[in-house]
Design an enzyme around this catalytic site. Sequence first.
Site, PDB file in Angstrom:
ATOM      1  N   THR A 115       0.827  -1.207   0.000  1.00 17.41           N
ATOM      2  CA  THR A 115       0.000   0.000   0.000  1.00 17.41           C
ATOM      3  C   THR A 115       0.857   1.252   0.000  1.00 17.41           C
ATOM      4  O   THR A 115       0.612   2.194  -0.774  1.00 17.41           O
ATOM      5  CB  THR A 115      -0.945   0.010   1.217  1.00 17.41           C
ATOM      6  OG1 THR A 115      -1.872  -1.074   1.095  1.00 17.41           O
ATOM      7  CG2 THR A 115      -1.721   1.313   1.295  1.00 17.41           C
ATOM      8  N   ASN A 130      -4.987  -9.664  -8.385  1.00 22.15           N
ATOM      9  CA  ASN A 130      -5.036 -10.317  -7.076  1.00 22.15           C
ATOM     10  C   ASN A 130      -6.284 -11.166  -6.863  1.00 22.15           C
ATOM     11  O   ASN A 130      -6.297 -12.040  -5.996  1.00 22.15           O
ATOM     12  CB  ASN A 130      -4.945  -9.271  -5.964  1.00 22.15           C
ATOM     13  CG  ASN A 130      -6.035  -8.220  -6.074  1.00 22.15           C
ATOM     14  OD1 ASN A 130      -6.062  -7.452  -7.029  1.00 22.15           O
ATOM     15  ND2 ASN A 130      -6.935  -8.181  -5.121  1.00 22.15           N
ATOM     16  N   SER A 172       5.368  -6.356  -1.989  1.00 21.80           N
ATOM     17  CA  SER A 172       5.037  -6.533  -0.573  1.00 21.80           C
ATOM     18  C   SER A 172       5.651  -7.819  -0.050  1.00 21.80           C
ATOM     19  O   SER A 172       5.556  -8.872  -0.695  1.00 21.80           O
ATOM     20  CB  SER A 172       3.515  -6.571  -0.397  1.00 21.80           C
ATOM     21  OG  SER A 172       3.178  -6.742   0.963  1.00 21.80           O
ATOM     22  N   HIS A 196       4.918  -9.740   2.698  1.00 18.76           N
ATOM     23  CA  HIS A 196       4.131 -10.822   3.285  1.00 18.76           C
ATOM     24  C   HIS A 196       3.406 -11.672   2.256  1.00 18.76           C
ATOM     25  O   HIS A 196       2.761 -12.661   2.609  1.00 18.76           O
ATOM     26  CB  HIS A 196       3.152 -10.279   4.331  1.00 18.76           C
ATOM     27  CG  HIS A 196       1.950  -9.575   3.776  1.00 18.76           C
ATOM     28  ND1 HIS A 196       0.709 -10.168   3.705  1.00 18.76           N
ATOM     29  CD2 HIS A 196       1.801  -8.334   3.283  1.00 18.76           C
ATOM     30  CE1 HIS A 196      -0.157  -9.307   3.197  1.00 18.76           C
ATOM     31  NE2 HIS A 196       0.473  -8.193   2.930  1.00 18.76           N
ATOM     32  N   CYS A 243      -7.405  -7.279   1.611  1.00 20.97           N
ATOM     33  CA  CYS A 243      -7.003  -5.930   1.996  1.00 20.97           C
ATOM     34  C   CYS A 243      -8.163  -4.948   1.964  1.00 20.97           C
ATOM     35  O   CYS A 243      -8.049  -3.830   2.459  1.00 20.97           O
ATOM     36  CB  CYS A 243      -5.885  -5.430   1.075  1.00 20.97           C
ATOM     37  SG  CYS A 243      -4.392  -6.444   1.179  1.00 20.97           S
TER      38      CYS A 243
END
Length: 394
Positions: free
Chosen positions: A75, A154, A204, A206, A336
């Site tokens: 983000t 995603n 990202s 994770h 998210c």
Amino acid sequence: MVTSVEVYLDNAATTKAAKEVVEMVSKVMFEDYGNPSSKHTKGVEAEKYIKQALGTISKTLKCHEKEIIFTSGGTESNNMAIIGAAMANKRSGNQVLVSSVEHSSVKAPFRYLEKQGFQVDYIPVLKNGMIDLESFKNMLTDDTILVSVMMVNNEIGTMEPIQEIGNIIKKFNKNILFHVDAIQAYGKMKIVPKKYNIDLMSVSGHKLHGPKGSGFLYIKEKTKINPIITGGGQQNKMRSGTENVPGIAGLGKAVELIYTSDFDKKIQYLYDLRAYFIEKLMMLDDVYINGVCDSDCKKMQTAAHVVSASFKGIKAEVLLHALEEKNIYVSSGSACSSNNPGVSSTLMAIALDKELLDSTLRFSFCFDTTKEQLDYTIQALKELLPTLRKYKNY
């Protein structure tokens, strides 16, 4: 009744940190905990972890270490790239383009830009989720300064033709900046930003067995971009604040584990799992696969780790919790943005049938996923679907 078997198929939301990553983070937090800006030995020791991670990551991207800026995750990377680039180049033009199937962490910054007076135009996609290239070409103008397209969707796993998009942009105007959200792609494919004409790329930690709160933004050398976090001037004044050394070290270790050992073999394993699972799903009644689904699940058109399936006649949330009762964990959309209930804009953009919009689940794999786990999931679906449809959840 909850079974003792656990099947985690929500790896696109987050992955379990690798054991080596946890050990690395723990070591840095308890032993080498110095501030990397400090001049004493503890500071120098901490700085070594940052340099090591920079070296590891830059090798995977075939870029310079100075082109990597560490962030708190996807983000922040997306916000930094989009807002920072637009603000730095607003004298050159006012139009910014973004695909209609982007993650909320991309769409929200573009909505912010719209409030600042920028003209935001959304690039349409085809039914499989891929960018409509002809429409995109016609949208570029002399006023365009920034284009943002994700590498892997995603929700449905569609892989966008990033290299072709990059070529189109730079052929039209080499000064237009190209941002790519690679959060679902990095760690699942080999990416060379310069080969694809990428100026800015978000990642990202994770999503690839690294720590939460870690990530980076690739910024091509000489790219005109303003920082959105100012202060002490760390990281070439692009991202002020004391670096998250444990997170950075853990991210570097995660990247090393993925890319330096049997990478192609691991990715092929995921593709084989995906093809196997889709074949089994297609044998069930009234189940539809979204995105790209050829007989051979072409690699260049879809990610290896994501399967989006719609189950006619069953609400996604009902099926999700029914699977959870059997210790199978999946997603009904982007985790998210799960606090913002509503129909998926991605599913709407690909013109999914209305009766399937609220009946879609995402199954996402990692290198630890097994065929036995997928068989268990298919068996659970065979048992659940007739019962849930019987009660007509609509």
